[in-house]
Design a protein around this motif. Structure first.
Motif, mmCIF file in Angstrom:
data_model
loop_
_atom_site.group_PDB
_atom_site.id
_atom_site.type_symbol
_atom_site.label_atom_id
_atom_site.label_comp_id
_atom_site.label_asym_id
_atom_site.label_seq_id
_atom_site.Cartn_x
_atom_site.Cartn_y
_atom_site.Cartn_z
ATOM 1 N N ASN A 44 -23.821 8.091 -10.724
ATOM 2 C CA ASN A 44 -24.087 7.969 -9.295
ATOM 3 C C ASN A 44 -24.563 9.303 -8.722
ATOM 4 O O ASN A 44 -23.964 10.353 -8.975
ATOM 5 C CB ASN A 44 -22.795 7.562 -8.576
ATOM 6 C CG ASN A 44 -23.019 7.361 -7.086
ATOM 7 O OD1 ASN A 44 -23.746 6.457 -6.686
ATOM 8 N ND2 ASN A 44 -22.413 8.209 -6.265
ATOM 9 N N GLU A 45 -25.631 9.246 -7.923
ATOM 10 C CA GLU A 45 -26.121 10.425 -7.195
ATOM 11 C C GLU A 45 -26.030 11.692 -8.048
ATOM 12 O O GLU A 45 -25.381 12.677 -7.670
ATOM 13 C CB GLU A 45 -25.360 10.590 -5.873
ATOM 14 C CG GLU A 45 -25.616 9.425 -4.928
ATOM 15 C CD GLU A 45 -25.022 9.600 -3.533
ATOM 16 O OE1 GLU A 45 -24.035 10.327 -3.386
ATOM 17 O OE2 GLU A 45 -25.558 9.001 -2.586
ATOM 18 N N TYR A 96 -29.521 7.240 3.298
ATOM 19 C CA TYR A 96 -28.773 7.160 4.553
ATOM 20 C C TYR A 96 -29.451 7.897 5.692
ATOM 21 O O TYR A 96 -29.266 7.557 6.846
ATOM 22 C CB TYR A 96 -27.366 7.757 4.372
ATOM 23 C CG TYR A 96 -26.496 6.948 3.455
ATOM 24 C CD1 TYR A 96 -25.764 5.876 3.949
ATOM 25 C CD2 TYR A 96 -26.417 7.236 2.096
ATOM 26 C CE1 TYR A 96 -24.967 5.114 3.108
ATOM 27 C CE2 TYR A 96 -25.625 6.481 1.252
ATOM 28 C CZ TYR A 96 -24.903 5.422 1.761
ATOM 29 O OH TYR A 96 -24.124 4.661 0.935
ATOM 30 N N LYS A 114 -14.286 5.112 8.930
ATOM 31 C CA LYS A 114 -15.748 5.093 8.767
ATOM 32 C C LYS A 114 -16.095 3.833 7.962
ATOM 33 O O LYS A 114 -16.080 3.826 6.735
ATOM 34 C CB LYS A 114 -16.196 6.357 8.020
ATOM 35 C CG LYS A 114 -17.700 6.537 7.981
ATOM 36 C CD LYS A 114 -18.099 7.805 7.248
ATOM 37 C CE LYS A 114 -19.597 8.070 7.400
ATOM 38 N NZ LYS A 114 -20.050 9.179 6.552
ATOM 39 N N TYR A 153 -18.314 0.484 6.737
ATOM 40 C CA TYR A 153 -19.692 0.063 6.443
ATOM 41 C C TYR A 153 -19.816 -1.450 6.314
ATOM 42 O O TYR A 153 -20.913 -1.987 6.354
ATOM 43 C CB TYR A 153 -20.140 0.656 5.091
ATOM 44 C CG TYR A 153 -20.463 2.134 5.125
ATOM 45 C CD1 TYR A 153 -21.771 2.564 5.336
ATOM 46 C CD2 TYR A 153 -19.483 3.101 4.917
ATOM 47 C CE1 TYR A 153 -22.096 3.917 5.351
ATOM 48 C CE2 TYR A 153 -19.796 4.455 4.941
ATOM 49 C CZ TYR A 153 -21.110 4.857 5.150
ATOM 50 O OH TYR A 153 -21.425 6.194 5.166
HETATM 51 C C1 BG6 Z 1 -22.872 7.979 -1.290
HETATM 52 C C2 BG6 Z 1 -21.871 7.670 -2.339
HETATM 53 O O1 BG6 Z 1 -22.965 9.371 -1.217
HETATM 54 O O2 BG6 Z 1 -22.618 7.654 0.033
HETATM 55 C C3 BG6 Z 1 -20.781 6.708 -1.930
HETATM 56 O O3 BG6 Z 1 -22.484 7.235 -3.519
HETATM 57 C C4 BG6 Z 1 -20.390 6.993 -0.494
HETATM 58 O O4 BG6 Z 1 -19.717 6.826 -2.829
HETATM 59 C C5 BG6 Z 1 -21.603 6.736 0.377
HETATM 60 O O5 BG6 Z 1 -19.295 6.279 -0.049
HETATM 61 C C6 BG6 Z 1 -21.366 6.878 1.863
HETATM 62 O O6 BG6 Z 1 -20.784 8.096 2.125
HETATM 63 P P1 BG6 Z 1 -19.416 8.217 2.908
HETATM 64 O O7 BG6 Z 1 -19.063 9.611 2.812
HETATM 65 O O8 BG6 Z 1 -19.714 7.769 4.295
HETATM 66 O O9 BG6 Z 1 -18.459 7.325 2.219
#
Ligand code: BG6
Length: 483
Positions: free
Chosen positions: A175-176, A322, A443, A445
């Motif tokens: 991942n990333e 994002y 937070k 989603y």
């Molecule tokens: C990505 C990751 O960076 O963003 C996830 O792969 C992560 O694991 C997602 O949850 C969103 O970021 P955050 O910090 O809002 O959870």
């Protein structure tokens, strides 16, 4: 007519450590996230030296998908998901990470998960390493700075691919992977390189204990592990398709001052193409040695390494998206908030967590990356982290999330119309889960609300948000009806 191709992989994405809980259930070992505390937008998460009594670790229970998975996957099926991107928690199948034989209970758990996906008509896509290195490998081996991890990873990947042959055909290696280019977060979550001492804050910018040499070396070892894994995946099952996974970062020049333009170009190259080139083209870009020189690191790419990288190029390119950022040569303009830093952008709104919302940046990114690589692309994370309010009747009116997703999906359609080969879209955090950067539950989603707060209180009851019904319609019309 929808511009989205037939068979487009609509769905959602999660990571085991952020949703499963069951952190020590049925033989699971500790993972690095299990020693990370919760934070907030202004208070960083901390890393403790092992699990400390009385401290709240959000991953330990998370949203308890470990026991709710059948119902949760059924809800994904009800929305019409074609694809569910999830991760295997490495320490659930290899509790310490260096064992030869796996923990059978962990193997059987994921088998049931994949069988349930299939029963619901959902194609699983599995991330082998999503910020969840077994703690033992971090503590005793120094994480990915140690080349021994390559073989431990391959043993784990071989086990998973053999056990789940026929059930899973889409795999992501890391991942990333480009997060290793960042100090604190990259060390801890990406590479499993732990900070010295106890109760250390996880930073995103300057990190006093960061050793760039270790971090770049760790990234090189992950590249080798990924390349070997691709070759192995094709040997185990020619049906397997393996992707890289990059944190997609669009960087615009803050102004047309050539210094800003050159800096933006440098950031785009290094943050996106340094890893993309190795994993898709099979070699470091020509400018990599200049990066190493500037960072004061030395990376030796032996002939054998070069051959490994060239042989193990991925089948598709996946990424998260994002936000965008801007680059300014004037250090006084640098703002906080955006994970990728930058100088702010007066044309864009920000999320409550300071991330610049930029749907058009997604089209820009898709087209830049497709021009460069010409392999199928997949957006495996995108979404809005927001504060949701659950009404007494269980409903959640998240029109802001629908707006965010609609605007991004529209831009995907535009990119497809421009000729980009886009395979699918898995919205991030399809069920509320623990935030990776802040460790919060607040937070959120998800399309599915989970009753749980930052302190760990709540019934864990699930309820459908307005966006649940909206996304169901989007999938049913293959992206035609976004109203
Ligand atoms: C990505 C990751 O960076 O963003 C996830 O792969 C992560 O694991 C997602 O949850 C969103 O970021 P955050 O910090 O809002 O959870």
């Amino acid at each position: 007519m929808s511009t989205f191709p037939e068979g487009f992989l609509w769905g959602g994405a999660t990571a085991a450590n952020q949703c499963e809980g069951g952190y020590d259930a049925d033989g699971k070992g500790l993972g690095v996230p299990d020693i990370m505390t919760g934070g907030t937008v202004s208070e960083p998460r901390h890393v403790t030296d092992g699990v400390k009594p009385g401290v709240h670790y959000p991953s330990h229970e998370a949203v308890d998908m470990y026991t709710h998975y059948l119902d949760d996957i059924a809800l994904f099926g009800e929305m019409g998901f074609k694809c569910y991107r999830m991760s295997i928690n490495w320490s659930r199948v290899f509790p310490k990470g260096d064992e030869e034989k796996p923990n059978q209970a962990g193997i059987e758990f994921y088998r049931r998960v994949f069988e349930k996906c299939r029963e619901c008509g959902i194609e699983p896509m599995v991330t082998l390493s999503h910020y969840e290195l077994p703690y033992h490998l971090a503590k005793e081996y120094g994480g990915w700075a140690n080349p021994k991890l390559i073989d431990f990873y391959l043993n784990y990947a071989r086990t998973a691919m053999t056990e789940y042959k026929g059930l899973v055909k889409y795999w992501l290696t890391f991942n990333e992977i480009n997060c290793l280019l960042m100090g604190g977060f990259g060390n801890i979550m990406g590479a499993g390189i732990l900070p010295p001492g106890d109760d250390v804050a996880m930073t995103f910018g300057d990190t006093p204990w960061d050793v760039p040499q270790k971090r770049y070396q760790a990234l090189h070892y992950q590249f080798l592990a990924s390349a070997k894994c691709v070759v192995m995946a094709h040997e185990i099952d020619p049906e397997n398709k393996v992707g890289c996974m990059i944190a997609g970062n669009v960087t615009y020049p803050h102004t047309c001052n050539p210094d800003d333009v050159i800096l933006a170009q440098r950031k785009q190259r290094e943050q996106n193409f340094y890893c993309g080139d190795v994993q898709v083209r099979g070699a470091y870009p020509a400018w990599a040695p200049a990066v190493w020189k500037r960072e004061g690191v030395s990376i030796e790419v032996s002939d054998e390494d070069a051959a490994t990288l060239a042989a193990g190029t991925v089948d598709f390119y996946s990424f998260s998206y994002y936000m965008s950022s801007t680059a300014s040569a004037d250090p006084k303009l640098i703002e906080g908030g955006n994970i990728f830093g930058g100088a702010g952008n007066e044309y864009l709104k920000k999320s409550d967590w300071g991330w610049a919302i930029d749907p058009k940046g997604l089209k820009y990114y898709l087209e830049e990356v497709y021009d460069r690589y010409q392999v199928p692309l997949m957006i495996v994370e995108n979404g809005l982290g927001a504060v949701d309010v659950r009404e007494e009747d269980g409903s959640v009116h998240d029109s802001y999330r629908v707006d965010y997703l609609r605007e991004h999906i529209e831009q995907m359609g535009e990119a497809i119309a421009d000729g980009v080969d886009l395979m699918g879209y898995t919205m991030w955090g399809c069920i509320d889960l623990v935030s990776a950067s802040t460790g919060e539950m607040k937070k959120r989603y998800g399309f599915i609300y989970v009753d749980k707060d930052n302190d760990g209180a709540g019934t864990l009851a699930r309820s459908k948000k307005d966006s649940f019904y909206w996304y169901k319609k989007v999938i049913a019309t293959n992206g035609e009806d976004l109203s």
